[in-house]
Design a protein around this motif. Structure first.
Motif, PDB file in Angstrom:
ATOM      1  N   ALA A 191      -0.330  -2.131   3.720  1.00 63.18           N
ATOM      2  CA  ALA A 191      -1.643  -2.751   3.934  1.00 63.18           C
ATOM      3  C   ALA A 191      -2.620  -1.754   4.553  1.00 63.18           C
ATOM      4  CB  ALA A 191      -1.498  -3.980   4.831  1.00 63.18           C
ATOM      5  N   ILE A 192      -2.135  -0.918   5.463  1.00 60.59           N
ATOM      6  CA  ILE A 192      -2.979   0.122   6.057  1.00 60.59           C
ATOM      7  C   ILE A 192      -3.457   1.100   4.981  1.00 60.59           C
ATOM      8  CG2 ILE A 192      -2.978   2.120   7.608  1.00 60.59           C
ATOM      9  CD1 ILE A 192      -0.969   0.527   9.371  1.00 60.59           C
ATOM     10  N   LYS A 193      -2.542   1.507   4.119  1.00 58.38           N
ATOM     11  CA  LYS A 193      -2.872   2.499   3.093  1.00 58.38           C
ATOM     12  C   LYS A 193      -3.924   2.005   2.113  1.00 58.38           C
ATOM     13  CE  LYS A 193       1.541   5.020   3.017  1.00 58.38           C
ATOM     14  NZ  LYS A 193       2.703   5.375   2.189  1.00 58.38           N
ATOM     15  N   ILE A 194      -3.878   0.740   1.757  1.00 53.36           N
ATOM     16  CA  ILE A 194      -4.804   0.220   0.745  1.00 53.36           C
ATOM     17  C   ILE A 194      -6.023  -0.454   1.364  1.00 53.36           C
ATOM     18  CG2 ILE A 194      -2.928  -0.071  -0.922  1.00 53.36           C
ATOM     19  CD1 ILE A 194      -3.029  -3.099  -0.356  1.00 53.36           C
ATOM     20  N   SER A 195      -6.205  -0.314   2.686  1.00 58.33           N
ATOM     21  CA  SER A 195      -7.322  -0.989   3.364  1.00 58.33           C
ATOM     22  C   SER A 195      -8.669  -0.350   3.079  1.00 58.33           C
ATOM     23  CB  SER A 195      -7.078  -1.020   4.876  1.00 58.33           C
ATOM     24  OG  SER A 195      -7.044   0.288   5.421  1.00 58.33           O
ATOM     25  N   ALA A 196      -8.686   0.870   2.525  1.00 59.48           N
ATOM     26  CA  ALA A 196      -9.950   1.530   2.163  1.00 59.48           C
ATOM     27  C   ALA A 196      -9.688   2.444   0.968  1.00 59.48           C
ATOM     28  CB  ALA A 196     -10.511   2.329   3.326  1.00 59.48           C
ATOM     29  N   PRO A 197     -10.564   2.434  -0.031  1.00 59.27           N
ATOM     30  CA  PRO A 197     -10.362   3.292  -1.208  1.00 59.27           C
ATOM     31  C   PRO A 197     -10.695   4.755  -0.951  1.00 59.27           C
ATOM     32  CG  PRO A 197     -12.405   2.065  -1.432  1.00 59.27           C
ATOM     33  CD  PRO A 197     -11.741   1.560  -0.180  1.00 59.27           C
ATOM     34  N   MET A 198     -11.491   5.021   0.110  1.00 63.17           N
ATOM     35  CA  MET A 198     -11.923   6.386   0.421  1.00 63.17           C
ATOM     36  C   MET A 198     -11.551   6.728   1.859  1.00 63.17           C
ATOM     37  SD  MET A 198     -13.730   7.420  -2.352  1.00 63.17           S
ATOM     38  CE  MET A 198     -14.943   8.638  -1.797  1.00 63.17           C
ATOM     39  N   ARG A 199     -11.135   7.983   2.075  1.00 59.74           N
ATOM     40  CA  ARG A 199     -10.871   8.492   3.420  1.00 59.74           C
ATOM     41  C   ARG A 199     -11.455   9.899   3.516  1.00 59.74           C
ATOM     42  NH1 ARG A 199      -8.130   4.640   6.929  1.00 59.74           N
ATOM     43  NH2 ARG A 199      -7.069   3.193   5.506  1.00 59.74           N
ATOM     44  N   GLN A 200     -12.216  10.148   4.600  1.00 60.19           N
ATOM     45  CA  GLN A 200     -12.851  11.455   4.801  1.00 60.19           C
ATOM     46  C   GLN A 200     -13.653  11.888   3.574  1.00 60.19           C
ATOM     47  OE1 GLN A 200     -12.856  13.108   7.755  1.00 60.19           O
ATOM     48  NE2 GLN A 200     -11.738  11.333   8.559  1.00 60.19           N
ATOM     49  N   GLY A 201     -14.295  10.918   2.919  1.00 61.83           N
ATOM     50  CA  GLY A 201     -15.131  11.219   1.769  1.00 61.83           C
ATOM     51  C   GLY A 201     -14.388  11.464   0.479  1.00 61.83           C
ATOM     52  N   GLN A 202     -13.076  11.285   0.486  1.00 57.57           N
ATOM     53  CA  GLN A 202     -12.264  11.522  -0.698  1.00 57.57           C
ATOM     54  C   GLN A 202     -11.500  10.252  -1.068  1.00 57.57           C
ATOM     55  OE1 GLN A 202     -12.278  14.395  -2.434  1.00 57.57           O
ATOM     56  NE2 GLN A 202     -13.703  15.328  -0.970  1.00 57.57           N
ATOM     57  N   PRO A 203     -11.327  10.004  -2.385  1.00 55.99           N
ATOM     58  CA  PRO A 203     -10.539   8.829  -2.787  1.00 55.99           C
ATOM     59  C   PRO A 203      -9.078   8.992  -2.386  1.00 55.99           C
ATOM     60  CG  PRO A 203     -11.069  10.191  -4.696  1.00 55.99           C
ATOM     61  CD  PRO A 203     -11.845  10.751  -3.541  1.00 55.99           C
ATOM     62  N   MET A 204      -8.438   7.898  -2.039  1.00 49.64           N
ATOM     63  CA  MET A 204      -7.027   7.935  -1.694  1.00 49.64           C
ATOM     64  C   MET A 204      -6.211   8.332  -2.921  1.00 49.64           C
ATOM     65  SD  MET A 204      -6.525   7.130   1.509  1.00 49.64           S
ATOM     66  CE  MET A 204      -4.877   6.441   1.626  1.00 49.64           C
ATOM     67  N   GLU A 205      -5.237   9.229  -2.723  1.00 54.01           N
ATOM     68  CA  GLU A 205      -4.383   9.650  -3.826  1.00 54.01           C
ATOM     69  C   GLU A 205      -3.495   8.486  -4.269  1.00 54.01           C
ATOM     70  OE1 GLU A 205      -2.195  13.135  -2.873  1.00 54.01           O
ATOM     71  OE2 GLU A 205      -3.966  14.282  -2.289  1.00 54.01           O
ATOM     72  N   GLU A 206      -3.413   8.309  -5.578  1.00 53.31           N
ATOM     73  CA  GLU A 206      -2.655   7.185  -6.125  1.00 53.31           C
ATOM     74  C   GLU A 206      -1.192   7.227  -5.701  1.00 53.31           C
ATOM     75  OE1 GLU A 206      -1.686   5.227 -10.501  1.00 53.31           O
ATOM     76  OE2 GLU A 206      -3.459   6.500 -10.241  1.00 53.31           O
ATOM     77  N   GLU A 207      -0.631   8.417  -5.656  1.00 49.73           N
ATOM     78  CA  GLU A 207       0.771   8.542  -5.277  1.00 49.73           C
ATOM     79  C   GLU A 207       0.989   8.125  -3.826  1.00 49.73           C
ATOM     80  OE1 GLU A 207       4.761   9.169  -5.775  1.00 49.73           O
ATOM     81  OE2 GLU A 207       3.196   9.240  -7.330  1.00 49.73           O
ATOM     82  N   TYR A 208       0.005   8.421  -2.976  1.00 48.29           N
ATOM     83  CA  TYR A 208       0.149   8.119  -1.552  1.00 48.29           C
ATOM     84  C   TYR A 208       0.104   6.625  -1.276  1.00 48.29           C
ATOM     85  CZ  TYR A 208      -0.446   8.453   3.498  1.00 48.29           C
ATOM     86  OH  TYR A 208      -0.264   8.315   4.855  1.00 48.29           O
ATOM     87  N   ILE A 209      -0.713   5.894  -2.040  1.00 51.07           N
ATOM     88  CA  ILE A 209      -0.884   4.472  -1.745  1.00 51.07           C
ATOM     89  C   ILE A 209       0.127   3.580  -2.458  1.00 51.07           C
ATOM     90  CG2 ILE A 209      -3.335   4.735  -1.228  1.00 51.07           C
ATOM     91  CD1 ILE A 209      -3.992   3.626  -3.972  1.00 51.07           C
ATOM     92  N   LYS A 210       1.053   4.175  -3.211  1.00 48.15           N
ATOM     93  CA  LYS A 210       2.113   3.370  -3.816  1.00 48.15           C
ATOM     94  C   LYS A 210       2.982   2.737  -2.727  1.00 48.15           C
ATOM     95  CE  LYS A 210       2.729   5.709  -8.268  1.00 48.15           C
ATOM     96  NZ  LYS A 210       3.671   6.517  -9.096  1.00 48.15           N
ATOM     97  N   PHE A 211       3.449   1.539  -3.000  1.00 48.17           N
ATOM     98  CA  PHE A 211       4.310   0.853  -2.036  1.00 48.17           C
ATOM     99  C   PHE A 211       5.633   1.597  -1.895  1.00 48.17           C
ATOM    100  CE2 PHE A 211       7.700  -2.152  -1.001  1.00 48.17           C
ATOM    101  CZ  PHE A 211       7.201  -2.693   0.178  1.00 48.17           C
ATOM    102  N   ARG A 212       6.043   1.810  -0.625  1.00 44.07           N
ATOM    103  CA  ARG A 212       7.321   2.449  -0.336  1.00 44.07           C
ATOM    104  C   ARG A 212       8.183   1.473   0.454  1.00 44.07           C
ATOM    105  NH1 ARG A 212       6.938   8.489   1.879  1.00 44.07           N
ATOM    106  NH2 ARG A 212       9.175   8.179   1.583  1.00 44.07           N
ATOM    107  N   ALA A 213       9.367   1.228  -0.072  1.00 44.14           N
ATOM    108  CA  ALA A 213      10.274   0.280   0.582  1.00 44.14           C
ATOM    109  C   ALA A 213      11.149   0.949   1.624  1.00 44.14           C
ATOM    110  CB  ALA A 213      11.153  -0.407  -0.461  1.00 44.14           C
TER     111      ALA A 213
END
Length: 263
Positions: free
Chosen positions: A118-140
């Motif tokens: 939920a933290i990872k997907i709470s904003a589409p942009m960080r520090q002016g850059q879009p969040m990397e798709e690989e980073y925001i994937k759900f990790r169990a």
């Protein structure tokens, strides 16, 4: 000259001045030797820090402008807070976060996989850059490493809203994965998180320096954030398998050097 060309020229001049200022800053940076110790963790850190920089191959990856804090110079957590006080300071935002009901915790990330997502997907942009798709994937599942500290902030409902992983290698503890929930950033949760991280590192006997990447790799906003916390840029020589050549008196003298304005 058209308005468009004038605007482009202004932007180019600003970029040139910024580069010149960075060069001047790099020339004036105080220098440190930091011991990484020995063993696989130290070897991995040494290889990473001393590898050629991807954009500036004449420099090592983590050599110039390394943001560091000498955590033992404060003689206690209260003394640290006194150095980062005032309006819009770390101490101010830490108090704000506490008043909002947030609290600091040491965590096992595997107990908070849903909240971390939920933290990872709470904003589409960080520090002016879009969040990397690989980073925001759900990790169990997250790895749990013995040299790492896993820290977090919970809100008044007991949900994790920020996390910070710190790897302790020799004399340095450096920032790894870190993120805060966008809905709570204005509460000061990241200032609370870093302030409490400093408190934790004060009790780590082997750790002398807290490291948060480099001065030149961040945005102006991130530089201000790190400055408020107490980080300052240095030129660092990394050492492995031998103790630092600095004398005890030189180490005690770091307090004065960290007080010097370098940003």
């Amino acid at each position: 000259m058209t308005l468009t060309s004038k605007a482009e020229l202004t932007l180019r001049m600003a970029a040139l001045l910024r580069r010149l200022n960075h060069i001047l800053l790099a020339i004036r940076l105080p220098r440190l030797e930091v011991q990484l110790g020995s063993g696989p963790e130290a070897a991995a850190a040494y290889r990473s820090f001393t590898a050629r920089h991807p954009r500036y191959p004449f420099f090592a990856h983590k050599n110039v402008g390394i943001e560091l804090m000498y955590v033992h110079r404060f003689q206690g957590f209260d003394k640290y807070l006194a150095t980062v006080g005032g309006k819009n300071s770390t101490a101010y935002y830490r108090r704000r976060a506490l008043r909002k009901g947030h609290s600091f915790v040491r965590i096992n990330k595997n107990d908070h996989v849903e909240e971390i997502h939920a933290i990872k997907i709470s904003a589409p942009m960080r520090q002016g850059q879009p969040m990397e798709e690989e980073y925001i994937k759900f990790r169990a599942r997250f790895p749990v490493e013995k040299n790492w500290l896993y820290l977090g902030i919970k809100n008044d409902q007991g949900r994790l809203v920020a996390y910070l992983d710190i790897n302790c290698v020799g004399e340095v503890a450096y920032v790894g994965p870190i993120l805060g929930h966008a809905a709570f950033l204005k509460d000061g949760i990241m200032y609370l998180l870093f302030a409490e991280a400093v408190r934790v590192l004060m009790d780590e006997e082997s750790v002398r320096y807290f490291m948060y990447d480099t001065y030149f790799g961040g945005t102006d906003g991130l530089r201000l954030f790190k400055k408020r916390i107490g980080f300052q840029p240095f030129e660092v020589r990394w050492i492995i398998n031998s103790w630092s050549s600095m004398s005890r008196s030189e180490l005690h003298g770091l307090s004065d050097r960290f007080e010097t304005e370098t940003a």
